[in-house]
Design a protein around this motif. Sequence first.
Motif, mmCIF file in Angstrom:
data_model
loop_
_atom_site.group_PDB
_atom_site.id
_atom_site.type_symbol
_atom_site.label_atom_id
_atom_site.label_comp_id
_atom_site.label_asym_id
_atom_site.label_seq_id
_atom_site.Cartn_x
_atom_site.Cartn_y
_atom_site.Cartn_z
ATOM 1 N N VAL A 295 0.823 -1.213 0.000
ATOM 2 C CA VAL A 295 0.000 0.000 0.000
ATOM 3 C C VAL A 295 0.856 1.261 0.000
ATOM 4 C CG1 VAL A 295 -1.711 1.337 1.303
ATOM 5 C CG2 VAL A 295 -1.916 -1.168 1.154
ATOM 6 N N ALA A 296 1.787 1.358 0.940
ATOM 7 C CA ALA A 296 2.565 2.585 1.085
ATOM 8 C C ALA A 296 3.768 2.323 1.969
ATOM 9 C CB ALA A 296 1.709 3.690 1.707
ATOM 10 N N LYS B 154 7.641 9.463 0.839
ATOM 11 C CA LYS B 154 6.460 8.616 1.001
ATOM 12 C C LYS B 154 6.087 8.083 -0.381
ATOM 13 C CE LYS B 154 4.801 11.702 4.646
ATOM 14 N NZ LYS B 154 3.684 12.568 5.126
ATOM 15 N N ASN B 155 5.739 6.810 -0.438
ATOM 16 C CA ASN B 155 5.381 6.179 -1.703
ATOM 17 C C ASN B 155 4.052 5.438 -1.533
ATOM 18 O OD1 ASN B 155 8.024 6.555 -3.309
ATOM 19 N ND2 ASN B 155 8.717 5.649 -1.390
ATOM 20 N N TYR B 156 3.246 5.421 -2.603
ATOM 21 C CA TYR B 156 1.911 4.819 -2.535
ATOM 22 C C TYR B 156 1.633 3.986 -3.791
ATOM 23 C CZ TYR B 156 1.112 8.541 0.912
ATOM 24 O OH TYR B 156 1.201 9.385 2.000
ATOM 25 N N LYS C 183 -3.492 6.578 -4.099
ATOM 26 C CA LYS C 183 -2.930 7.926 -4.189
ATOM 27 C C LYS C 183 -4.044 8.966 -4.155
ATOM 28 C CE LYS C 183 1.420 7.082 -6.622
ATOM 29 N NZ LYS C 183 2.126 7.141 -7.928
ATOM 30 N N SER D 129 -2.982 8.575 3.273
ATOM 31 C CA SER D 129 -1.775 9.318 3.636
ATOM 32 C C SER D 129 -1.047 8.589 4.757
ATOM 33 C CB SER D 129 -2.137 10.739 4.074
ATOM 34 O OG SER D 129 -0.971 11.439 4.453
ATOM 35 N N LEU E 90 -1.917 5.458 9.087
ATOM 36 C CA LEU E 90 -2.430 5.460 7.725
ATOM 37 C C LEU E 90 -3.801 6.124 7.767
ATOM 38 C CD1 LEU E 90 -1.777 4.564 4.790
ATOM 39 C CD2 LEU E 90 -3.231 2.557 5.231
#
Lengths: 107, 115
Positions: B48-49, B58-60, B65, B69, B81
């Motif tokens: 997920v992230a 931060k990557n999603y 997206k 967050s 999250l």
Amino acid sequence: DVQLTQSPSFLSASVGDRVTITCRASQGINSYLAWYQQKPGKAPKLLIYAASTLQSGVPSRFSGSGSGTEFSLTISSLQPEDFATYYCQQLNTYPITFGQGTRLEIK
Amino acid sequence: EVQLVESGGGLVQPGGSLRLSCAASGFSFSDSWMTWVRQAPGKGLEWVANIKEDGTEKNYVDSVKGRFSISRDDAKKSLFLQMDSLRVDDTAFYYCGRGTVVSAWGRGTLVTVSS
């Protein structure tokens, strides 16, 4: 996105057997591949990272190999506790992706 | 001993929000990337992230997206999250994990999105 295709999706084997699960990436991922084991109702467990490095505490009957687009997880002599679902994961490119899983069952 | 304990899951209507938390102990949280992975019931794992040690990266996954967050509070050794605009296909067990290669996992918390 990098697609990971595991084969087989289902495997039936006996205690003592040697089994190999393959993970094929849709593009080169160097050696940024990990393998996890998951038992029903439990969280996954890391087995191997960087394609071939055994995680601390994982039995030596587990081994990993490969680079680029072709990878494999081998269990040299199946034990009763090894019957589970196995997933590969690539970490070379975002988004990080998992294979669809290989379910290993007792014959 | 490394421990990760998720909380905050539950039943929510489509379009609603939830905030998941993950309490960490037994390792240097502030020096660790942290990850969320989810698993729909009976399905495979989906990343997920993740979030860098200092929170600057931060990557999603594309499907979350703009709706989810990830954040962290190193003083409280906690990962979060925030999930907004939830959809039925967000229904899953959500796992908190240590690292980008996830070397330690929580037990998960179930999020059910349904009317």
